[in-house]
Design an enzyme around this catalytic site. Structure first.
Site, mmCIF file in Angstrom:
data_model
loop_
_atom_site.group_PDB
_atom_site.id
_atom_site.type_symbol
_atom_site.label_atom_id
_atom_site.label_comp_id
_atom_site.label_asym_id
_atom_site.label_seq_id
_atom_site.Cartn_x
_atom_site.Cartn_y
_atom_site.Cartn_z
ATOM 1 N N THR A 61 0.855 -1.187 0.000
ATOM 2 C CA THR A 61 0.000 0.000 0.000
ATOM 3 C C THR A 61 0.883 1.225 0.000
ATOM 4 O O THR A 61 1.926 1.223 0.659
ATOM 5 C CB THR A 61 -0.842 0.029 1.300
ATOM 6 O OG1 THR A 61 -1.649 -1.144 1.327
ATOM 7 C CG2 THR A 61 -1.704 1.268 1.398
ATOM 8 N N VAL A 69 -11.915 -6.448 1.649
ATOM 9 C CA VAL A 69 -11.384 -5.119 1.922
ATOM 10 C C VAL A 69 -10.279 -5.251 2.960
ATOM 11 O O VAL A 69 -10.424 -5.984 3.939
ATOM 12 C CB VAL A 69 -12.492 -4.174 2.450
ATOM 13 C CG1 VAL A 69 -11.921 -2.805 2.779
ATOM 14 C CG2 VAL A 69 -13.614 -4.044 1.429
ATOM 15 N N GLY A 70 -9.170 -4.548 2.736
ATOM 16 C CA GLY A 70 -8.052 -4.596 3.675
ATOM 17 C C GLY A 70 -8.137 -3.482 4.701
ATOM 18 O O GLY A 70 -9.194 -2.870 4.907
ATOM 19 N N GLY A 127 0.907 -3.833 4.676
ATOM 20 C CA GLY A 127 1.111 -5.206 5.131
ATOM 21 C C GLY A 127 -0.198 -5.967 5.108
ATOM 22 O O GLY A 127 -1.181 -5.504 4.520
#
Ligand code: ASP
Length: 315
Positions: A150, A179-180, A202
């Site tokens: 990211t 979704v992160g 991460g």
């Protein structure tokens, strides 16, 4: 004072562009958006924006968020498709009093209705990497989730305002709708102009368990330096997770306080870029050190050359 810090080597050109704004007393919000747009636009970064890797079904679903450290206003999108700059959509949403976190078709439709540029974001190269991985996974039962990063940015401007933002295509080969942490306040990012800000990269599933960006800001607010706050939050939680959950995924956090001091901590090899009024834009490499500390060194030319080769290697 002004300053800006961002995750991964991929953010460096964005940091250079954002620096030009910050020296001219432009806002931290403009700096964050500009830095992230540079990463979203570059086709060879395969975990953010254009050229990002798709989900299991071959669809590139992107997550992004923006936070204003003066007002705590937050805007976020998740699973947005074929919009050139998800970070700009997130920033616009941060100005909405209601409906400021939009997902899936609702996020994409909002961006279209607001006139954000539409673009086919899945490149031929990303599609090829995906096709190859689908085959490999079918043949060898590999762990499909390798390959994700990211861009997370925290900025401080000359007027002492701060902002934070993130953008990511999340885990390569993720399930549709996954979704992160990146668009989640407190996990992927957090900023309070009276204290400082933090952002994460991460394994989102694990970052969410610790709300690490918020935790770092909280620690800075209780007197920790950015480096000590990062070390305490990241290594403390990594240990806790190993004990209580059985394992801890890879994660790395960056932070900057309202004085422009910065810190990072990571449980893997991690690169980042930082610039302040007092330090030229520099790429560093960090590793976990002994006794919950972080070893930080300037990047070597050999590392940069190998990276350039790797991201452009034929598929
Ligand atoms: N945090 C991102 C996610 O889980 C991926 C990454 O930063 O590596 O979606």
């Amino acid at each position: 004072m002004w300053g800006i810090i961002a995750t991964w080597r991929m953010a460096h050109e964005g940091i250079l562009a954002a620096k030009e704004l910050l020296v001219k007393e432009r806002s931290a919000g403009d700096a964050v958006e500009t830095a992230i747009k540079c990463v979203e636009d570059y086709p060879y970064y395969k975990s953010v924006g254009y050229g990002g890797l798709p989900n299991e079904e071959g669809v590139l679903e992107m997550d992004a968020a923006f936070m204003d450290g003066d007002t705590f206003a937050i805007g976020a999108v998740a699973g947005i498709v074929d919009i050139k700059n998800p970070i700009s959509v997130a920033r616009k949403l941060s100005k909405e009093k209601f409906n400021s976190f939009r997902v899936g078709a609702g996020a994409t439709r909002y961006a279209q209705a607001e006139g954000f540029e539409q673009k086919e974001m899945l490149t031929e190269r990303a599609k090829k990497i995906w096709e190859k991985r689908v085959e490999e996974v079918a043949k060898h039962q590999l762990d499909p989730y390798d390959g994700h990063d990211t861009v997370g940015v925290v900025a401080l401007d000359e007027l002492s305002s701060m902002a934070a933002g993130t953008s990511s295509s999340g885990l390569f080969m993720k399930k549709s709708g996954r979704v992160g942490d990146s668009p989640l306040s407190g996990s992927g990012f957090y900023v309070d102009s009276e204290i400082g800000g933090a952002a994460a990269t991460g394994l989102g599933e694990d970052l969410m368990k610790g709300c690490l960006s918020y935790e770092i800001v909280r620690l800075m607010g209780s007197g920790y330096s950015p480096q000590d706050a990062c070390d305490q939050a990241v290594y403390g939680f990594s240990e806790k997770l190993k004990k209580r959950y059985g394992k801890a995924g890879a994660f790395s956090l960056i932070a900057m306080n309202k004085e422009g001091q910065w810190g990072v901590a990571t449980n893997v090899e991690f690169t980042f870029s930082v610039a302040t009024k007092e330090t030229e834009p520099t790429i560093f490499i960090a590793h976990p050190g002994e006794n919950q500390t972080t070893v930080i060194e300037p990047i070597t030319q050999e590392w940069l050359d190998a990276y350039e080769k790797r991201i452009k290697a034929p598929i």
